[in-house]
Design an enzyme around this catalytic site. Structure first.
Site, mmCIF file in Angstrom:
data_model
loop_
_atom_site.group_PDB
_atom_site.id
_atom_site.type_symbol
_atom_site.label_atom_id
_atom_site.label_comp_id
_atom_site.label_asym_id
_atom_site.label_seq_id
_atom_site.Cartn_x
_atom_site.Cartn_y
_atom_site.Cartn_z
ATOM 1 N N CYS A 70 76.652 24.179 -21.081
ATOM 2 C CA CYS A 70 75.633 25.128 -21.534
ATOM 3 C C CYS A 70 76.045 26.565 -21.200
ATOM 4 C CB CYS A 70 74.285 24.799 -20.891
ATOM 5 S SG CYS A 70 72.959 25.847 -21.513
ATOM 6 N N CYS A 74 71.167 29.524 -15.696
ATOM 7 C CA CYS A 74 70.039 29.087 -14.853
ATOM 8 C C CYS A 74 70.591 28.610 -13.494
ATOM 9 C CB CYS A 74 69.274 27.968 -15.554
ATOM 10 S SG CYS A 74 68.878 28.365 -17.283
ATOM 11 N N CYS A 77 70.792 24.842 -12.416
ATOM 12 C CA CYS A 77 71.137 23.786 -13.376
ATOM 13 C C CYS A 77 72.591 23.325 -13.309
ATOM 14 C CB CYS A 77 70.806 24.244 -14.793
ATOM 15 S SG CYS A 77 71.071 22.905 -15.988
ATOM 16 N N CYS A 114 61.659 11.487 -24.020
ATOM 17 C CA CYS A 114 61.975 12.919 -24.098
ATOM 18 C C CYS A 114 63.483 13.127 -24.194
ATOM 19 C CB CYS A 114 61.421 13.634 -22.860
ATOM 20 S SG CYS A 114 61.773 15.402 -22.888
ATOM 21 N N CYS A 145 59.216 13.568 -27.473
ATOM 22 C CA CYS A 145 59.275 14.888 -26.854
ATOM 23 C C CYS A 145 60.721 15.352 -26.928
ATOM 24 C CB CYS A 145 58.816 14.795 -25.393
ATOM 25 S SG CYS A 145 58.937 16.366 -24.504
ATOM 26 N N CYS A 205 54.526 21.024 -23.632
ATOM 27 C CA CYS A 205 54.840 20.509 -22.294
ATOM 28 C C CYS A 205 55.545 21.655 -21.578
ATOM 29 C CB CYS A 205 55.746 19.287 -22.411
ATOM 30 S SG CYS A 205 56.381 18.716 -20.813
ATOM 31 N N ARG A 277 52.795 16.190 -14.399
ATOM 32 C CA ARG A 277 53.911 15.249 -14.172
ATOM 33 C C ARG A 277 54.652 15.562 -12.878
ATOM 34 N NH1 ARG A 277 56.456 15.631 -18.735
ATOM 35 N NH2 ARG A 277 54.901 14.234 -19.577
#
Ligand code: SAM
Ligand code: DTB
Ligand code: SF4
Length: 331
Positions: A70, A74, A77, A114, A145, A205, A277
């Protein structure tokens, strides 16, 4: 016998009506987090029992359909290509593999599936195959999702038309510390994507991560931000940072587990109708803290032995925990 302690669901019940644009001030959420633990739990349990079926937990299974590589930065991550975490970049999974994973998730009791992708956002050529995945997973009778990053105009509508039910896109932090964690996209970019998701008629979400070295006030800031989304999200994942070696946040002082429970409780009180969640970080948490999270109002978990790239308790262990607590799986 004395009357039970008065339980105030609305921070404004004893004062002026809330401003329409901010139902929850950061100070009001901070005041919740500052309560004696038992008082906070009593409020959260009352909100939970008023607005949600008691003793019921929904199971969502995650699948990383596009792992690693990616371009974003972040700080938490493991999938950001710039950090040396051992996660390598892989191509988008083939449709059959995704459908097989969804079928297995359904067979083991999950009701929502998801699909996550390590993208800044989907390019046009990426979206088409994902639409096929959404169609096929939906056809299995699962709630669908996806979490694909920032969406451009029109993409949310195409996902909706393919049968997507929920789009996950987290705010992740309070606005004032966001820039310390991520520099390659802005808080407003995230809000814009949430606006597109909502406008397309998808269910939202949206949650965040705690345990990134933030203060209690900053956790209150995250919860207030979520609770003041209009409407607040249908699903609110609260993640405890999974520390992965190679990421900038590896080595952050771990959050006191009771602070995590408090955060769940504040989410339940401020967003009483949402599915809250208990998300990443369960593997490191222990059963007693998870049980407190369920008491505090968590009514959904990620289910299956993997999150996206990191571990999650295996399904058998989770079933055993739910049984011990007398929690039923939402059908
Ligand atoms: N790339 C897309 C995006 O960022 O929106 C979708 C996938 S991204 C991995 C989805 C969410 O996973 C992030 O917003 C963050 O909340 C969560 N996440 C990522 N790494 C994490 C970690 N180490 N611990 C806890 N949550 C994490
Ligand atoms: C969310 O809030 N948490 C999930 C899901 N939405 C996509 C992701 C957790 C990822 C944890 C780190 C990993 O496994 O890579
Ligand atoms: Fe990329 Fe999403 Fe990870 Fe950020 S959280 S680095 S956007 S995969």
């Amino acid at each position: 016998m004395n009357a039970p302690a008065v339980i105030n669901f609305s921070p404004a019940a004893k004062s002026a009506p809330p401003l329409p644009e901010a139902r929850w001030s950061v100070a009001a959420v901070e005041a919740l987090l500052d309560l004696p633990f038992a008082d906070l739990m009593a409020q959260a349990m009352a909100a939970h029992r008023e607005h949600q079926p008691a003793n019921q937990v929904q199971l969502s299974t995650l699948l990383s359909i596009k792992t690693g590589g990616c371009p974003e930065d972040c700080g938490y991550c493991p999938q950001a290509s710039r950090y040396d975490t051992g996660v390598t970049s892989q191509a988008l999974l083939p449709l059959e593999e995704v459908v097989a994973a969804a079928r297995a998730a359904k067979a083991s009791g999950a009701t929502r599936f998801c699909m996550g992708a390590a993208w800044r956002g989907p390019k046009e050529r990426d979206l088409e195959p994902v639409l096929g995945m959404v169609r096929e997973v939906k056809a299995l009778g699962l709630e669908t999702c996806a979490t694909l990053g920032l969406l451009k105009d029109g993409q949310a509508e195409r996902l909706k038309d393919a049968g997507l039910d929920f789009y996950n896109h987290n705010l992740d932090t309070a606005p004032e510390i966001y820039g310390d964690i991520i520099s390659t996209r802005q808080y407003q970019d995230r809000l814009d994507t949430l606006g597109r998701v909502q406008h397309a008629g998808l269910s939202v979400c949206c949650g965040g991560i705690v345990g990134m070295g933030e203060s209690r006030l900053q956790r209150a800031g995250l919860i207030a931000q979520l609770a003041n989304l209009d409407p607040y999200p249908e699903s609110v994942p609260i993640n405890n940072l999974v520390q992965v070696e190679g990421t900038p946040l590896h080595g952050t002082e771990a959050l006191d587990p009771f602070e995590f429970v408090r955060t769940i409780a504040a989410a339940r009180i401020t967003m009483p109708k949402a599915m809250v969640r208990l998300s990443a970080g369960r593997q490191e948490m222990g059963e007693a803290i998870q049980a407190l999270c369920f008491l505090a109002g968590a009514n959904s978990i990620f289910y299956g032995d993997k999150l996206l790239t990191t571990g999650n308790p295996d399904a058998q262990r989770d079933r055993a925990l739910l049984d011990k607590l007398g929690l039923k799986v939402a059908g």
